[in-house]
Design an enzyme around this catalytic site. Sequence first.
Site, PDB file in Angstrom:
ATOM      1  CG  MET A 164       5.904  -9.089   7.125  1.00 56.25           C
ATOM      2  SD  MET A 164       5.134  -7.489   6.755  1.00 56.25           S
ATOM      3  CE  MET A 164       5.488  -7.317   5.026  1.00 56.25           C
ATOM      4  CG  HIS A 168       9.964 -16.090  -1.256  1.00 57.21           C
ATOM      5  ND1 HIS A 168      11.284 -15.894  -0.904  1.00 57.21           N
ATOM      6  CD2 HIS A 168       9.348 -14.888  -1.061  1.00 57.21           C
ATOM      7  CE1 HIS A 168      11.473 -14.640  -0.548  1.00 57.21           C
ATOM      8  NE2 HIS A 168      10.314 -14.006  -0.615  1.00 57.21           N
ATOM      9  CG  HIS A 228      10.649 -15.980   3.490  1.00 56.95           C
ATOM     10  ND1 HIS A 228       9.795 -15.788   2.429  1.00 56.95           N
ATOM     11  CD2 HIS A 228      10.689 -14.791   4.155  1.00 56.95           C
ATOM     12  CE1 HIS A 228       9.327 -14.553   2.457  1.00 56.95           C
ATOM     13  NE2 HIS A 228       9.853 -13.923   3.483  1.00 56.95           N
ATOM     14  CG  ASP A 279      14.384  -4.005   3.091  1.00 58.82           C
ATOM     15  OD1 ASP A 279      15.159  -3.032   3.042  1.00 58.82           O
ATOM     16  OD2 ASP A 279      13.205  -3.918   3.439  1.00 58.82           O
TER      17      ASP A 279
END
Length: 298
Positions: free
Chosen positions: A33, A37, A40, A153
């Site tokens: 999204m 950082h 990612h 997550d």
Amino acid sequence: MEVIRSIIELRQAIKRYKVNHMVDSKIGLVPTMGYLHGGHASLMTRAREMSDVVVVSIFVNPIQFGPGEDYETYPRNEERDLALVEIQGADIVFIPTVDEMYPQPTKTKIIVSERTELLCGASRPGHFDGVTTVVSKLMNIVQPDLAFFGMKDAQQIAVLQQMVRDLNMNVEIVPCPIVREKDGLALSSRNVYLSSEERRQALVLSRSLREVKGELDDGKTVTASEVREKLTSMIVSSPLAVIDYVQVLTFPELILLQDDELLADVHDQVMMAVAVKFGTTRLIDNILFMPKEALSLV
């Protein structure tokens, strides 16, 4: 690196890569999204190692945000994101608009039951329906062989693995380790919301998870209830911490352990997962533990 904003152009580009290189090129997808950082970046590094063509998507998906959540204010910085993606060596960056992804109101959604009904799914009703729907759309568009997601997550990974398995999608979900700051804070695009004091107190999350896991690794015999109580007492020692949940469950099945269940006797990998608000910022974190009973079955 190609920057593409339309679905038609993205499909054409992927087809071109396959023709120019080899038909059986492995395509790796890194859905994000944006406001990228180091976490990612680690996904892109892994994708580069395992794939011939790396596609990174940047899309703030409106249908996974609930009423009153931070869709409008979610941090965005396309120029900064593109610079990071280029450094990581991605081949294609897909940056669609909302109208491109949802040209008309969505009447079809992908809903995964059970695994979405606890943890963040209980706190954010409909969130995972938005996640599974947009990820399935991206997979239909890109047709990747591999898709890379971070373990911060962990519930999302478990949900997507279930979706892929149930719908016979020809893609492998690749879980990647949590990336943390040197002080232990899990990297998140939402960390930018934290004040300096909130950020300092947020370190209690990784600290409490590490301490409890250390005790488990050392052979301490405790029940699921005792683990939750220990984590809760440590977290609330930070005055700004407002707990959403503290749970102990199997992973990736996401089955909550009974209060009196001894972790040492569990035959599956165990996850300790927390969600806590500091000010207006909701942070999640988790850590995995492999009981000896589960290790004996490996």
